[in-house]
Each structure stands twice: as structure tokens, then as C-alpha cells.
Design an enzyme around this catalytic site. Structure first.
Site, PDB file in Angstrom:
ATOM      1  N   PRO A 160      13.348  56.538  35.451  1.00  0.00           N
ATOM      2  CG  PRO A 160      12.544  54.751  36.687  1.00  0.00           C
ATOM      3  CD  PRO A 160      12.828  56.209  36.777  1.00  0.00           C
ATOM      4  CG  ASN A 161      12.404  52.042  31.877  1.00  0.00           C
ATOM      5  OD1 ASN A 161      13.297  51.384  31.337  1.00  0.00           O
ATOM      6  ND2 ASN A 161      11.858  51.678  33.015  1.00  0.00           N
TER       7      ASN A 161
ATOM      8  NE  ARG B 218       8.187  52.375  28.512  1.00  0.00           N
ATOM      9  CZ  ARG B 218       7.949  53.058  29.628  1.00  0.00           C
ATOM     10  NH1 ARG B 218       8.550  54.198  29.841  1.00  0.00           N
ATOM     11  NH2 ARG B 218       7.108  52.594  30.531  1.00  0.00           N
TER      12      ARG B 218
ATOM     13  CE1 TYR C 178       4.797  56.679  29.056  1.00  0.00           C
ATOM     14  CE2 TYR C 178       5.018  54.608  27.869  1.00  0.00           C
ATOM     15  CZ  TYR C 178       4.793  55.294  29.040  1.00  0.00           C
ATOM     16  OH  TYR C 178       4.562  54.604  30.201  1.00  0.00           O
TER      17      TYR C 178
ATOM     18  NE  ARG D 166       0.016  53.788  30.685  1.00  0.00           N
ATOM     19  CZ  ARG D 166       1.325  53.639  30.850  1.00  0.00           C
ATOM     20  NH1 ARG D 166       2.080  54.648  31.209  1.00  0.00           N
ATOM     21  NH2 ARG D 166       1.879  52.461  30.661  1.00  0.00           N
TER      22      ARG D 166
ATOM     23  CG  HIS E 227       2.768  61.422  35.672  1.00  0.00           C
ATOM     24  ND1 HIS E 227       3.723  60.474  35.915  1.00  0.00           N
ATOM     25  CD2 HIS E 227       2.421  61.930  36.881  1.00  0.00           C
ATOM     26  CE1 HIS E 227       3.943  60.392  37.218  1.00  0.00           C
ATOM     27  NE2 HIS E 227       3.180  61.267  37.827  1.00  0.00           N
TER      28      HIS E 227
ATOM     29  CG  ASN F  90       7.997  61.881  33.836  1.00  0.00           C
ATOM     30  OD1 ASN F  90       7.717  60.937  34.574  1.00  0.00           O
ATOM     31  ND2 ASN F  90       7.590  61.951  32.579  1.00  0.00           N
TER      32      ASN F  90
ATOM     33  CD  GLU G  96       3.848  63.178  40.547  1.00  0.00           C
ATOM     34  OE1 GLU G  96       4.395  62.480  41.392  1.00  0.00           O
ATOM     35  OE2 GLU G  96       2.606  63.202  40.373  1.00  0.00           O
TER      36      GLU G  96
ATOM     37  CB  ALA H 194       8.310  52.837  37.078  1.00  0.00           C
TER      38      ALA H 194
END
Lengths: 151, 151, 151, 151, 151, 151, 151, 151, 151, 151, 151, 151
Positions: free
Chosen positions: G9-10, G17, G22, G105, G98, G72, G96, G75
Site C-alpha cells: 500500500p501507498n 510522497r 523515499y 525511523r 524496505h 516490499n 523483503e 505498512a
């Protein structure tokens, strides 16, 4: 008027075990004091180190043959959900008694954090803690009042 | 014989606030009952919603003008380390009183978990909880015994 | 129509303290805006840094001389169970107001985790948070509706 | 002026589900009330039980075709970091609305502790909780003010 | 040069309360020592058991009539977010002083775990702990340096 | 008079590492300042990134060849129970010094929660935190007083 | 050689964003870079804001039509046990990825503690975090090696 | 181009210790592979079981004689705040490498929960985990890119 | 008699995924077994990896067209408060079914602690766990009894 | 028969440090007692305050030149995952020895909660705690038995 | 076919205790229903308030004289690791039965959080909860299937 | 010389239950080995699954008819504060014995976290864990030494 007085594990050692915490009076001394202080009340005294025996005895108060119960659960205070369930099932009021201030002991030098929590207290009518043997007398007095009130 | 009776925040509402929990007796009723029950004892009654005023009052017992203190800290029970320190400094015994069974309320429908812990209890001599107004009478009786014993 | 507006500790500094969080309006500005926006409502404004004074004031609403209360507890939000008990005792609705988004601040750079929890919110009727001074206006509007509904 | 109103899972049941908590107004009633109260505002209403659909819809506000968003995330409030990220990415203000007082429900008889925490609130501009359907009206009013201010 | 020295609850008992922890010097002794050690500094001394009075006093330093503040919050150290907010709002440096080593007390026989955490320390410039009355002298010396530096 | 000054890991970078937190003075600057400020005191300075070397050095103070120790444990503050045990074994007073306010850093933007706890503080005599290089001077002054007092 | 690249998502907002976290590359840019860097690999790219669609797509790799998966989860990383179960069921390796350093963070100014934990990582073969778009390239390279090894 | 490769405690046992987790390649094998894969890069390899030696070595990169650092902290990953501080002080990028998937091991049969948390990751630029010896190659490739980018 | 059988994410893989935990029967096998065992019951079977689709389907039981629901929420068990709310809104009984013993898995070698908690169980009528496919049969039998009883 | 006896930080102080806890015997006394009690065993004794030196020494037992290891990790017991990994890698049995009852100390007046947990115990074959110097003798006897058994 | 049915503390009160939770059937009623429903099965019924007696009885199933065990541990569910160990030692399947939905009770008005966790469930083959007396029937049916399957 | 050997619940199954953890020796074998190894010591052996019986037996050592106690509390180790109180009351030393390494089991595949904590250890003189049946021999040898020492 008939009251059940139940004492949990190791309370038979009273007067012999850690007298600086628990005093020098024995359990028999306390029983005698209750009998002497309340001559009109019939008492049944019970002590056991066996959780099951304490539950059996508490269940004997299911049929209102007793007007109330004074309970010092000893170390069962801190983990016996089975004793808790037996107390919760009783139709008569139960008063929880602790000889020493359990809040103090939870924080004191012995660091016995576990003594802070009573899993039984939430299903009792009331508690006294830190009054020594006099706590039993207060508890009985309370039961007498409660019985009178509801008559 | 002189005893200080201190009541914390919102206890002035007694008899008017949530009577299903706290009953219909007012604080004045309780004061009167104490005075009547112990005619030989001199009482000083104090209630305040101000933490500082309660500490000031407790400190007035520093010089043994009082023989003991009965303290219902109200909601200060759960967070006032300042009241705790004032109690810890007193040379006379302090008995903590709660009208309702705070263990029950911690688990009951209101889910007020915070009511389980008393930050003041560890520095008191003893506690009574769940006896309603009678808890004050028991606490005073206890102080009378304690005073007699140590004479 | 009579509404009590209560502001807790340090809110008297509004407009002078950390304006990047709290804006430049003073508490007097907010009071004036309320008076101007609701000409038919009678307001009583109260601010104090004293927890006891806030409880005393809240208790003055016990007898329905007020139709509702707008409460910004300031830092008392996070620990004053005594203010909570005073709110819980009131027979009129209480709306909790926070100028800034307290959830954001709990996670923001200042790391003020403690700001996440309100011990008072569970006994209020509703909360607004993050609207700045407008939050007071919304709260009053809400109380007007509530009063109208129940008539 | 164009505002997006987004409602999360099970809010389509409003008026039919647990009316003692959520009232008897339906979501259509709320939409109508908004349209009627703010005749000059253009509204886009969206409800879905699908987290992904809610994120898709929120993303449609990326290009400022909307002036603001009113969001009632329903149960997503408590765990959807994906909705949170979508909100955080928006260039327009988002107001979080809850019909009931979620703080109260966290502590109440249902014991739904999880309702205390909103993972979305920290990235919203403001929240209203406990105002019932009027919360949506307050949120829109807030957005109108915010838009006016920054012009 | 003008310095405000603020002492919290029960510190008026200094010299009389638990001398094995806090020593036999009274607060007046400490005030005198400061005056004697720093003849060129003007001191304002304040002690109160009232959280609100301490906040009122701290706020009096908002206008830089003082060059710095020495604060021993007593038990407020552990829970008063209201005092914290008042400190955070001050434009002059605040030094937190504790007479005893609070880290030691948190682990020691008294088991007073709560003494480990200061909710006020994060908004102070610096802390001294465990130096006894000399801690006040060190704090003032520090403030003198800080003032000189920034001139 | 002989004082041991021990600095832990990465403090050799002082003046070069994150100057906005630690300032621009080097460790040599601090040593010089101590020597200049206390001409009558003999100092032994020691810095190491090796936990074992720090313990070895602290043990060299077992035989009272030193009158006291000033210790900035650096990051060992937060986990080295071995350094703690070495400190606990010393017959002379140890003062813990931190250049920055570790309480502030625990809550600040860096979110370094771990900096809140010192596992060594409970076995030290006293701590200073947040005074920058001046903290070392204060610590030595304190040791001089302590030594004088006990003579 | 056929590799499935799944983005949660996103991530379709990439480049638009929070570019300071990012970067400015879009997802299409990343897809192109992969295609260009690995001309001999056949890629299937998939992005969705819908958890269910991501699970459906992952399940399409059940029959080894793919040699590996680059994931990825956005969230979903922090709560989707359903995506975890889908990954655990796959017979091909999953890496995975990121873009940002999630550990940083979790501690940084945003205080997003929840970003520290990946509920999906334990069932993946490996993770890369903080490499930006290059992380996808590394993951594919890894899958190529793994495939070669086991032939 | 000059890169420092640092390996922490017990990594000298690589190839001999628990090969089912760490594989059969020795640290020398990995060093050789790096040298062979990146013929234009000058490498400095360092391994130690001594935390202090690792910090000393990391500090040698303070003056940009190195373009970047590849760090496998071994078990120091989970508690060495001293190594963390050394990494945080470096002006060149540091990549954290773990041979095995530490997230998997935290949940696996060995129940080594402590392996889930890296106290060093938040101050690194990026991490790779679970790629085996290839993780070192990826990390170096990453550093080459980063260096190129910023030129 | 009409019963809705809902299966959550990844249960479509039954018989293909981790057969040592979930057995070799497919979901279709289970559906057939239910149809064969209860010839008089009309079943609607639904499986989806989409949380929203599961909520939509559960809501279709709002009007009592179904007599009860059998629900295996798969991984949604552990975090979907949205599914929980949908279940709580239903006027017909819902039985939660898990194929494997989720308590065992929480403690077993995989260390999947999260499997211990069901956020949905508190709003279901009953649960069966660990019976494999037979759990569905037991759940339906239970619903038949419940329906008969209340007729 | 060859046994390695390793002692961690501060154990070189034995006999000089807190004799009420650790007794008056020195480490040399213990070594002598072992040599005398087991004349047929060859012992290598090692003590260090350096974690790295202890790991280096433990690794020297990788090649079975020793039949077993007796390890008293001192304070490393509570945090050194690096020592743990070194122990886990050894092919010979390791026995963990503590002079005092660490469980008692965790609860006792010193409140050293941290002493309750050994991060090394899970990878040792066995532990003895509270036996004083005799614990070393018991550990060696155990290793002799183990060696005999497996021959 | 021989099945042991064991009931823990206070279950002898069934039908008399809190009928709104546990219903009006007695334990004898349940026994009769089992005998009637499964005429071909030989049952041994046992109830006790004594943990030790329950363990003794469970151990009697060590020699496969029973084909399976149905166990309702009552309040022992929540703390008796001794009963757990006895169950774990049995070579025949054990099914855990709870009359009420223990998950619901953990969250409900009584706030009995402790009822959420079963320390015994992880070593049972399966559990049923919330089916009332029918849960025993389901458990026996399950055991019959299991026995048939493995023949 | 007279020693009491007490074994708790399920230890009567020794040799029959999970032999891969507990070995194949029975409790009788251990008793015989003790008798044979220490011909001059009189032993009283006791095993029970009843907590109360174990407390009764421990109390029989109140009058020093025994010189010491060897106690393997079995699962009572983890929750029986009643056994703890009985041990605390004894005037003779008690040694806690565990056959397996309980620290290992807490972390091992079975994930039995609860096995890490002994509530009884803090009131024992010493513990041995992981030595198998030899642990009893070590414990007796220890008691013999202790007795000799104090004569």
C-alpha cells in the site's frame, strides 16, 4: 449466628515463623480471642495447607448454614483462582484478612513484589491488612453488622 | 487521646455522589458517628480537594500532638507521592481507609484498573477497604489499641 | 443557559508559551470569542494552576446551576484521578478540549509519550483535540445541542 | 469548496447495529444532514469495508481536488498503518471523527482495551470523539475555517 | 544577578524527617549557606507543599526578572507534568537538585522503584543528585557560569 | 590528595563528535582545566574504549591510593554491570558525570530511550548531568568536601 | 528466469510522497531499472493497496511459475499476519525490501516505534533495508544467485 | 576507494561454528571474495572479540581515510551502545551486515528473542540480513554507489 | 435451516500448504463433508483473502436469512478488529473454528506467539480449536442444537 | 583429563570485595582447592576483566584440547551475548558457576533485579548457584562424570 | 473403549453457582447425558477440588487403560503447571473443555483478564469453549474419531 | 545426620515420562543411589502430587529433626508461593534441585517460557540445575559440608 474462620497454608506456624513479621500469637490464641470476644457467636475454625481442603470447606458454606466467612488465604492470596472461584460462589459475605501490611512487604527489603496482588480480594466484600490478630476481630465485627443490617 | 481524621478530594460529596458505590451517609454523618462511638477521644476532622492542604495538615501531626491519623486519600491514593512522603515522615501510626472495595472496582465493569494500586499503603501501618463508613470506626479502634499497647 | 469553562495549569500562559504549538491567542481572546459567538449564553470562566481549585470549581456545578462544562485540563489530563472523580460526579455533560493534537505530540520529536493518555476522557461525554481555540467553540455548540435534545 | 467524507468498515450498518452505542441515524441521514447544513460545499461520500478501497479513495485527494477530508476509520483506527500512511501522504487536512467516546469504551463494561489507541490520529490534524453524528458537522466546520485561514 | 530557589513538598521538614537519608541541615540552613556563599547574588526562596503554588511561583520567572532557577521538586519529581510544563515554558535555565541519590533509593531496601524516574528532568538544563545541601551550591555556581557565558 | 578521572568509550572523540551535543572542548582541555582549577590535587587521567581496561583501572583504586574517583562511563552507563561491580567494590567515593542531560536525550528527537537508565548510578555516591565540562569540576569539588568532612 | 515483484500500500505514491524519506524515483522508474539491469529476467510487477489482492498475487507463485519473489509490503509489514501466511506457504524464496532504514525511523523524530517490527521478516529468506531503490536490484541479484546455487 | 570491513565476536569461528546456520565459508574466504570481486577497491579487514578493539578500529575511520564501513557486529548487535556511539560518530556511511536472518532466529526453535533487536541499526545507513556471505558483497556495492552519487 | 460457512485468507490453500500442520484435505473436501453429513441443511460457502469481502459476506447475515455462521478467520483472527465488529453486529450465533491447536502453535518451535490471541473470539458464541476438519462438523452440530433450543 | 576454569570480571577481587556475600577465600584459594581435590586433573585457570579475553580463551577450547569448561561469568552473566555465543560454539560441556544465590540477590534488599537473568545459562550444560567456592568442586566432579559416561 | 472425564475445582457446584454463566445442569446431568449418548463407551468420571487428586487421576491413564481424556480444569486452567505436566506425560489424547466462552469472560464486565490464558491448552490435542454441557459430547465424539483413525 | 528429600508433582513418573529430557532412571533409582553413596546419612524420601502434602512434610522439618532438605519442587517451582513460604520458615538449609537445565528449556523449541522463573529459589540456600540425578548427590554433599562448617 455462626461464622466460619478459614486459614490457609503455613498459618499453622503462627507464633513460630518469622515473629518479627507475624508476631508471637499462635492461631489457637487468635481462635480463643475470637471466642472470648464474641461469646454469642458460634465459630468453626479451619486451617489447612491443602488448597483443595480449603475449597471443600468454603463450599460447605453454600447453604447459608454460616452467616459469613473470615478468610486469611495465606500464600494462596497470590495465585489460587480456584479459591477465588469458591469464594465467588458463596451466598454469604467473605472478609479477607492479612496479618501484615502486604503492600509494605511488596516494597520492603525482601522485595516480594508478588505480595502486592490479591487475586481473591475482588470477590470478597472487604479486606483488612496490617492489623495483626486484631484483624480477625474487626472482620467478625463487620460480619455482625452486615448481618444485622440486612435483617 | 487525640486523633486526626483526614479525607481527600471529592469525599465532601459523600452521600451525593454515586450512592450505589459510596452509600448515602455524608462525611458529617461519619464524623458524628465517630464522635458518638468514642466519647473519650478528641477528634480533628479535615477534608480538602487540595493536595497541598492535606500535606500541610498531615505535617501538623509531626510533633505528636496527635496519637494517630485516619486517612482516606480519595483519588490521591493512586498517584500522590507527595502525600506518601508526608505520611512516611509522621512519627504516629496512620491507617488508610477506603469506603469501597478498591480491588473489586479495579476489575469491575467500570474497568478502573488504576484503582488497584495504592502508592500510599506501603507507608501506612494498616488498611481497611470495603467496610463503608464502618471502616473509620475500625481504624480508630485500631489506633486506640496500638496506643494502649505501646504505653 | 449557563456554561462553565475550566482551564488547567499553565493555560494562563497561552499566547506566550511555545506559540509554534499553542498559537498566539491568549486565554482572554478565547473567552471573548466565546462570549461574542454565543451572545445568549452566560459563561463563567475559570483558570487555575491549583488542582484543588479546579476540583472545587467543578463541584460548584453539582447542583445544575450550569448546563454543561467545557474542560481543558492541561497537564492534569495525564495523571489527575482527583479531577477525574470530580468530573464523574457531575450531573451535567463535560466536554474535554485540547488545543493541540495530543496524539501527534505523543509521537512527535519531543517524544512526550505521556501525552497519549487522558485519564479524564473516559468520564467525559466527548473530546475535541487539535482544533486550537476553535475547539472551545465546537464544545459549546455541542453542549447547546445536547441541552436542546434532552428538553 | 469540495470535501471528501470517508467511512470505514461496518459504518454502513449505522442505525441497525448496537443502537445503544451508535444511535438510530443511518449513514445516509448523516450525509443528508451535511448536505443540508453546508449548502455551499460539494461533498463526496464514500464508505467501504475494504481497507484497500479506502486507501485508493484517500489517494484521490492527492491532487488537491478536495479541500479537506473527514475520516471515520471505524475499526481500522486501531491497526491499519496502511490507512495511516495514506493519510500522512495527503496535502490537505484530515479530521478524524468517532461517533462514540472511544476512551469510555476502552474502560467500560465491554473491556475493549484496544479501542483506546488510534494509530491514525497522530497523522490527522484534529479529532472529535463522542459527539455522535454532530461530530461530522463539527469536522466540516473546522475544515471550512482552516481553508479560509490559509487563503 | 537574581536567582529563584524553589523547594517542593515536605522539604520544609528537612532536618527533622529521616535524617539518615536527608541529613540534619534544615532548609533555612541551606538558604543561609547560599546567601553566605554568594554574597553578590540576590536570592528569592520559596517552599510549598502546594503544586499550584509552585507553578505560580515558577511562572513569575517568565519575564526574566530572574537569571535562573534552582528547583528541588520533591515528590512532584515523579508525577507532576504540570510542574514540568511550567518549567518548559521558562526562558531562563532551570537546574534540578536532589539531596539524595535517587537512583540508589530506587534500588535500595525501601524498593521505591518510582524514585528512579524524573518527569521534570527532560525539560531542565541539568541535574545534580546525591550531593546533599552542597547540590544547591553547585547548581547556583552553574547558573552563574551559564549567565556569564551568554553575556 | 589524589583523584582518579576515568572516561569511557568514545569520549576521546570529544570536541570532534556531535559538537551540538557535546561542545567543542576536547578531553585534554577538560584535564587541563581540572589541573589548573585544583593546583593542590594530584590527578590521574584515564580514557579507554575497552571495558576491561576501565575495570582494571578502577580496581587500582582498591587500596585507597586515591581519595576518590570521577567517572564518565560513556555508553557503558547503560549496560555494563561489570563496571558497576567494579565501582561497588571501591572503598572511596565515586561521582558519575555526564556531559549532556541524559534525561533530555532519552525523550528528544533521537528517541534514544536507552539513555534514560544508568545501571551504574545506584552504586555511585552522586551524579551530575547536563553541566558539560563543568560537571567534572563540580565532581572534584564534591570529592574535596567529602574528604574534608570525614577527616 | 521469472521473478515476481510485489509492492504494498501507498508505494504507488513513490516519488510524490515524503520525498525526503523515499526519494524522487517513482515505482515505474524502479521497474524500468530492474528490466534494464537484468535483461535476461522476465519480471511481473504488481502493486496494490488491497491486502487481499497482494495475497492473491503471492499465491499465484505457489506452482513455481516464478523463481522467486521480491516483496516490499509497505505498512502491511507491521501487522498483516495474512500476508505473512501467504509468504510462508510459498515454495520459492521471498526477499523483503524496505526503501528506508526502518530501524532509524522507529527511533527518529517521528517516533514511529511501530516501524521497528516486521511480522513478515521471519518467514522471508532475507531482508534489505535502507538502500533505497537499489534494494530491489540487490534482492533480484540475490535471487539469481540462490537459483543458480540450487540447480 | 578504501573500505573498512569490521567483524565482531566469534565471527573468526565462521565455517567451524554451527554450519547449518552460518555456512561453511570462513572469514578469510569472504575477504578473498571481496578482494576478487572488487579489484579496484582497497580493503582493510578487521575482526576481534574485543569490543574496545572494534571501537578503536571504527574510530580510525573518523578522518575519511576510508570511504565507507561494512560492519557485522556479531553479538554486539544486541547490546553494545558503545559500538553504536562509535558508528554514530563516523562521517562515512556504515552498512550493517548479518549472515543469517536475525528475524527468523528470534522466532525459531532456539527462541533467541534477543536476536530481534539491533541497537546499532538505527545509526547505520542500511542493513542486509539473511544473504550469507553475499551480504558483504552487496554492502560494498552499495557503498560504491553511494560514493559515486555524492561526488 | 441455512448456514453460512466463511473461511479467511490462505485457507484456499488447504491441502497444499504445510500439510504436517493442516492435513491433506482441501476446503472443497470439507465443504463436501458438511453437505453429506447434514443433508437437511442448506450451506453457503465463502472463502476470500480479502478482509473487506469477508465483512461484506458476514453482513449479508444481518437479516436472519441465515440461522448461524461458522467462521474460520485464518490470520485475521489475530488483528482484524473490523471482522470482529462485523461479527458483533450479527443477530445470529457465530462459531469460531481453527483447524490446528492455536495454543500449541503459540508455544511451539515456530515461536509464533501472536497465534495465542484471538481478537474475534470474545464476540463469538463458542470456539473449537485443534479438531482439524472435524471442527466444522462440530460447529454446525452446535448451531443446530442452538437453533432447536431457542425455538 | 584437562579442564579450563574461567572467571569473569571482578572475580580477581574475591576475598577482598563484599565478603559478607562472597566469603573470604581468594580465587587463588579456590584454584588450589581444585588442584588438591583433583590431583589427576590438569587445570588451566584464567581470569580477566576483559570480555574479549574471555571469549578468546573460551575459543581455545574449540579443538577439544580441554575435556570441559567451568565458567563463572561474573557480571557478564547478565548481558554478554558475545560470551554466550562463544560458549554455544564449544564442542565440550560448560558448567556455569555462581558463588552466591543469584535468585536471592535479585529479590534482596539491594534490589538488583538484573541478577535474576542469566543470558548464558541456556547454552550451558548445567548451573550451580549459591554453593560458594564448593560450586567449582561440584562442577569439576560433574565434568568428570560426564566425560566418563560418554567414553 | 474407555474414556476418563476429569473435572476440576468448583465444578461440583454446577447448576448451583452463577447459573447465568454456567447454566442449570449439574455435573451428574452431564455424566448421564454422556452415558446415554455413547452407550458403547465405558466412562470413568472424576471431580475434585484438589489439584493433587486430579494429577493422581490423570496419571492413572499412563498405561493406556483409557483411550482418551476429557478435561475441564476449572480455575486450574490459569495457573496449574503441575496439571499441565501431568497432561503432557499422557500417551493418550486429552481434550480441554470449557463450559463458557473464556475469551468473552476475559473481556466482559467482570474484567477477569486472567481467564484469557490457558496454561494447559498447549499440551492438549484440542479445545472446545463456550458450548456449555454439549462441549463434553463434542469432545468424546472427537476422541472416538481419533481412536478410529489411528487403528 | 538426617536429610529430607522431597520431590514434587509428576516426579513419580521419572523414567517413564519424556525420557529424552529426564533420562531413564526412576525416583527409586535416585533414592537408592543416595543411600548407597552416603551410607552414614539417614534419609527420609517423600514424593507427592499434592501441594498441601509437600508443605505438611516440609513443616515436619521445623524442629531440626532434619539437618537439611533437598527439594525438587517440579512444576510447583513456577507458581507455588505456599511451598515458598514453607521453605522460608525452615530453620535448616534447603537446596533446590532440577534434573534438567530449566534455563535451556525456557528458550528451547518447546517455548516453555514459564520454566525460566523459580518462585522458590530466592528462599533456598542454593540451586543445582541440569545435572540430572547427580544433582541430588551434589545437594546432599553440600548439606554435609554446611553442617560440618557450622559445628
Amino acid at each position: 449466628m455462626h461464622i466460619l474462620v478459614v486459614n490457609g497454608p503455613n498459618l499453622n506456624l503462627l507464633g513460630r515463623r518469622e515473629p518479627e513479621i507475624y508476631g508471637t500469637q499462635t492461631l489457637a490464641d487468635i481462635d480463643n480471642e475470637l471466642t472470648k470476644t464474641f461469646p454469642d457467636v458460634r465459630f468453626t475454625f479451619f486451617q489447612s495447607n491443602h488448597e483443595g481442603a480449603i475449597i471443600d470447606t468454603l463450599q460447605s458454606a453454600m447453604d447459608r448454614t454460616y452467616n459469613g466467612v473470615v478468610l486469611n488465604p495465606g500464600a494462596f492470596t497470590h495465585y489460587s483462582y480456584a479459591v477465588r472461584d469458591a469464594v465467588a460462589a458463596l451466598p454469604v459475605p467473605v472478609i479477607e484478612v492479612h496479618l501484615s501490611n502486604i503492600h509494605l512487604r511488596a516494597e520492603s527489603a525482601a522485595g516480594e513484589e508478588f505480595r502486592r496482588l490479591s487475586v481473591i480480594a475482588p470477590v470478597c466484600k472487604a479486606q483488612v491488612s496490617g492489623f495483626g490478630p486484631a484483624g480477625y476481630v474487626l472482620a467478625v465485627r463487620m460480619l455482625l453488622n452486615a448481618t444485622t443490617e440486612t435483617q
